[in-house]
Design a protein around this motif. Structure first.
Motif, short mmCIF file in Angstrom:
data_model
loop_
_atom_site.label_atom_id
_atom_site.label_comp_id
_atom_site.label_asym_id
_atom_site.label_seq_id
_atom_site.Cartn_x
_atom_site.Cartn_y
_atom_site.Cartn_z
N ALA A 83 2.06 -2.13 -2.19
CA ALA A 83 0.99 -2.21 -1.19
C ALA A 83 -0.34 -1.73 -1.78
O ALA A 83 -1.39 -2.34 -1.55
CB ALA A 83 1.35 -1.41 0.06
N GLN A 84 -0.30 -0.66 -2.55
CA GLN A 84 -1.52 -0.14 -3.19
C GLN A 84 -2.09 -1.17 -4.16
O GLN A 84 -3.30 -1.39 -4.21
CB GLN A 84 -1.22 1.17 -3.90
N ARG A 85 -1.22 -1.84 -4.91
CA ARG A 85 -1.64 -2.87 -5.86
C ARG A 85 -2.27 -4.06 -5.14
O ARG A 85 -3.24 -4.66 -5.62
CB ARG A 85 -0.44 -3.33 -6.70
N HIS A 113 -6.45 4.00 0.20
CA HIS A 113 -5.12 4.57 0.03
C HIS A 113 -4.08 3.95 0.96
O HIS A 113 -4.39 3.56 2.10
CB HIS A 113 -5.14 6.08 0.31
N ILE A 114 -2.87 3.93 0.47
CA ILE A 114 -1.68 3.60 1.25
C ILE A 114 -0.88 4.90 1.31
O ILE A 114 -0.67 5.56 0.29
CB ILE A 114 -0.82 2.51 0.56
N ARG A 115 -0.45 5.27 2.51
CA ARG A 115 0.34 6.50 2.64
C ARG A 115 1.66 6.18 3.32
O ARG A 115 1.69 5.73 4.47
CB ARG A 115 -0.40 7.56 3.45
N PRO A 116 2.77 6.37 2.59
CA PRO A 116 4.08 6.19 3.23
C PRO A 116 4.35 7.33 4.20
O PRO A 116 3.94 8.47 3.97
CB PRO A 116 5.07 6.22 2.07
N GLU A 133 3.25 -11.61 0.23
CA GLU A 133 2.54 -12.20 1.36
C GLU A 133 2.73 -11.39 2.63
O GLU A 133 1.78 -11.22 3.41
CB GLU A 133 3.00 -13.65 1.60
N GLY A 134 3.94 -10.87 2.83
CA GLY A 134 4.20 -10.03 4.00
C GLY A 134 3.37 -8.75 3.96
O GLY A 134 2.78 -8.35 4.97
N ILE A 135 3.32 -8.13 2.81
CA ILE A 135 2.52 -6.90 2.65
C ILE A 135 1.04 -7.21 2.87
O ILE A 135 0.35 -6.49 3.59
CB ILE A 135 2.73 -6.28 1.25
N VAL A 136 0.54 -8.29 2.28
CA VAL A 136 -0.87 -8.64 2.43
C VAL A 136 -1.20 -8.93 3.89
O VAL A 136 -2.24 -8.53 4.40
CB VAL A 136 -1.25 -9.83 1.51
N SER A 137 -0.30 -9.59 4.59
CA SER A 137 -0.54 -9.89 6.00
C SER A 137 -0.62 -8.62 6.83
O SER A 137 -1.50 -8.48 7.69
CB SER A 137 0.58 -10.80 6.52
#
Length: 163
Positions: free
Chosen positions: A21-23, A67-70, A102-106
């Motif tokens: 997701a960060q990438r 940032h992406i935070r899990p 694609e799912g992550i980008v969406s």
């Protein structure tokens, strides 16, 4: 995904999902900005000094996300908190369970639209226009939060279709 137990933040699946997701975040940000500009043009907001300044503010909000935070407690959801508009929070089940880029980008695109709107409701006019058009097409009442969610959902697939 809901039936699965939460994953620890440091589980290999959650760590790998967060890295992915960060990438993909910079790609999603650029696609969302292009999509917001396209929607502003499609809904005849482009060129209005007032709306152009709101759109610039919304774009600045998107560009500021870093940032992406899990989060284990978020389970199979993603969210943003406007008190920290530089971070998108992903549930660990969501990070592990989204099988495609694609799912992550969406999902990123959806959350970025909420951040773009910000606490100033910068995109309220656009949300209202999308909701009104959807209401006319479906005969359903699509206003306020529903219009925002619909627009946020619209941006993800529309920007993927134009890549």
């Amino acid at each position: 995904m809901q039936a699965r137990p939460s994953l620890p933040v440091r589980s290999p699946e959650a760590v790998a999902g967060a890295k992915r997701a960060q990438r993909l975040l910079p790609i999603a940000k650029s696609l969302v900005i292009a999509s917001l500009r396209r929607l502003a043009k499609d809904y005849n907001f482009y060129g209005s000094k007032y709306y152009d300044s709101l759109l610039q503010r919304a774009i600045a909000h998107v560009e500021a996300v870093k940032h992406i935070r899990p989060d284990e407690g978020s389970r199979d959801n993603a969210s943003v908190f406007l008190r920290n508009p530089h971070t998108i929070v992903f549930g660990t089940i969501f990070l592990a369970g989204l099988p495609s880029d694609e799912g992550i980008v969406s999902v990123l695109a959806h959350e970025l639209v909420h951040i773009a709107d910000g606490s100033e409701d910068s995109l309220n006019l656009l949300f209202r226009a999308v909701g009104n058009r959807a209401s006319k097409l479906t005969g359903m009442k699509i206003h306020e939060q529903r219009a925002e969610e619909l627009t946020s959902d619209l941006v993800g697939p529309s920007q993927l279709a134009h890549t």
